[in-house]
Design an enzyme around this catalytic site. Sequence first.
Site, PDB file in Angstrom:
ATOM      1  N   THR A 124       0.859  -1.184   0.000  1.00 21.77           N
ATOM      2  CA  THR A 124       0.000   0.000   0.000  1.00 21.77           C
ATOM      3  C   THR A 124       0.892   1.229   0.000  1.00 21.77           C
ATOM      4  O   THR A 124       2.120   1.131  -0.012  1.00 21.77           O
ATOM      5  CB  THR A 124      -0.920   0.027   1.237  1.00 21.77           C
ATOM      6  OG1 THR A 124      -0.144   0.372   2.395  1.00 21.77           O
ATOM      7  CG2 THR A 124      -1.573  -1.331   1.472  1.00 21.77           C
ATOM      8  N   CYS A 125       0.262   2.404   0.043  1.00 23.56           N
ATOM      9  CA  CYS A 125       1.057   3.630   0.041  1.00 23.56           C
ATOM     10  C   CYS A 125       1.857   3.785   1.329  1.00 23.56           C
ATOM     11  O   CYS A 125       2.869   4.500   1.363  1.00 23.56           O
ATOM     12  CB  CYS A 125       0.151   4.840  -0.159  1.00 23.56           C
ATOM     13  SG  CYS A 125      -1.124   5.018   1.103  1.00 23.56           S
ATOM     14  N   GLN A 172      -7.421  -3.800   1.452  1.00 22.86           N
ATOM     15  CA  GLN A 172      -6.093  -4.022   0.886  1.00 22.86           C
ATOM     16  C   GLN A 172      -5.571  -5.410   1.244  1.00 22.86           C
ATOM     17  O   GLN A 172      -4.912  -6.069   0.432  1.00 22.86           O
ATOM     18  CB  GLN A 172      -5.145  -2.923   1.377  1.00 22.86           C
ATOM     19  CG  GLN A 172      -5.522  -1.540   0.848  1.00 22.86           C
ATOM     20  CD  GLN A 172      -4.891  -0.413   1.631  1.00 22.86           C
ATOM     21  OE1 GLN A 172      -4.498  -0.574   2.790  1.00 22.86           O
ATOM     22  NE2 GLN A 172      -4.772   0.756   1.005  1.00 22.86           N
ATOM     23  N   MET A 216      -5.509   8.069   2.578  1.00 23.78           N
ATOM     24  CA  MET A 216      -6.109   9.235   3.218  1.00 23.78           C
ATOM     25  C   MET A 216      -6.306  10.371   2.223  1.00 23.78           C
ATOM     26  O   MET A 216      -7.308  11.090   2.269  1.00 23.78           O
ATOM     27  CB  MET A 216      -5.248   9.711   4.391  1.00 23.78           C
ATOM     28  CG  MET A 216      -5.460   8.927   5.672  1.00 23.78           C
ATOM     29  SD  MET A 216      -7.158   9.069   6.305  1.00 23.78           S
ATOM     30  CE  MET A 216      -7.182  10.803   6.761  1.00 23.78           C
ATOM     31  N   GLY A 217      -5.362  10.529   1.302  1.00 20.08           N
ATOM     32  CA  GLY A 217      -5.517  11.553   0.279  1.00 20.08           C
ATOM     33  C   GLY A 217      -6.716  11.284  -0.604  1.00 20.08           C
ATOM     34  O   GLY A 217      -7.477  12.196  -0.946  1.00 20.08           O
TER      35      GLY A 217
END
Length: 453
Positions: A49-50, A120, A193-194
């Site tokens: 993930t990011c 995810q 979150m973005g």
Amino acid sequence: MTLLTVGLSHRTAPVSVLERVSIGTGDATKVLDELIGSEVISEVLLVSTCNRIEVYADVSRFHPAVAEISGVLARVAGLDLGELGTHLYVHFADAAAQHLFRVAAGLDSMVVGESQILGQLRTAYAVGTEADTVGRVLHEAVQAALHTGKSVHADTGVDRAGASIVSVALDRAETLLGGLAGRSVLIVGAGSMGALAAATARRRGLGPLVVANRSEIGARRLALAVDGRAVGLSDTAARRAAIAAADVVISATGSTGQVLGTDDVQDRAGRALVVLDLALPRDVDPAVAGIPDVHYVDLDVLREAGAMVSDAEVQAAADIVVEQLRIYLDQQLQLAVAPTVTALRARASQVVDAELRRLEGRVPDLDGRTRREVSDAVRRAVEKVLHAPTVRVKEMAATPEGDLYAATLRTLFDLDPAGAQLVAELRPDIASSSFDAILAAPPIGDRPSGETR
């Protein structure tokens, strides 16, 4: 237990390193295939993930497996193993399971309580299953972790965090600006979150919308999804121009250092700017609050407004993790001694069958009814003798002495450690069953009433 976790996250690595190690769904299968080819790795799962890249594996040897996984991650990142190693963490056995459960519960996330990690994790499981790199060990671990995560979000208030932080932050911006409709917004960060911030801003009527991210590909992807435009965060001129044009800046990069400073905010000429810093640690230098017409709101402010989960809610979630982890580990200990029980029952059945055949040779004239009575009596006697040790090994499986007791049984009854394979060949329905099913199953060789040899 042989579960191993090797990874890095927002807690241990800067976003620049996370981006280099990040592995897309399209490349995940190649990495899984490479890892499963190792002689010390029998199952493997990749979560990318990011904010985290983690490999979960069932391994036969600890040190070689850590070296193998670390080497593959370093190659993917194009980094020296020593350089990447400073950002890696390793969990083994019970600690690996505990980490997985905490991740699924959102307790290891940048924003505690966010629930996107569940999706995810499901995606990672699906990719691993499709690539045929997920077997019994990882299946049971992931399913137990997903169950734990769902229980945490259903039974506690932690799931308020991920969604409500953005909503409460925008409520604060609405108060400061006197309304949000038509206000231009800059989203800094294209991670989970973005993306949530961008979607929420769009629903609340903000626009036009600009996305800034270190990876322009990520920025363009999110901008396209919310009908906005993208700029590169490393492009100083473009970044500052986007801030100058914005009424609201929402920053949530997951970086370990600040990405926006006072130099990025120009004179507002009387036009208000609300900076919503949703990152932990902070993305924006709090000193921007000293610039005229700039309002700075961070997680501490939102916590006071009730957007952050309370310590009591976090503790409630942690308690669920502890309880579910205990249940899972107990089950794994029972499964660890189950082959001993199946081998013991198989050995007993072999002895009974051999003795009954010998009896038929010595007393060939026994009628069918007598033969069945003798067979049933012998089997009942053997079952009664085996009952106590099999029940006891189940009871002790959940204790540290469980393995010792199983080892003692193997020694006393001269059981072959590979005996479980024999059972699998004869009765796969028993060999792959739960511990209780193994104890409840009739002995191998048992026949329906009335059947004769």
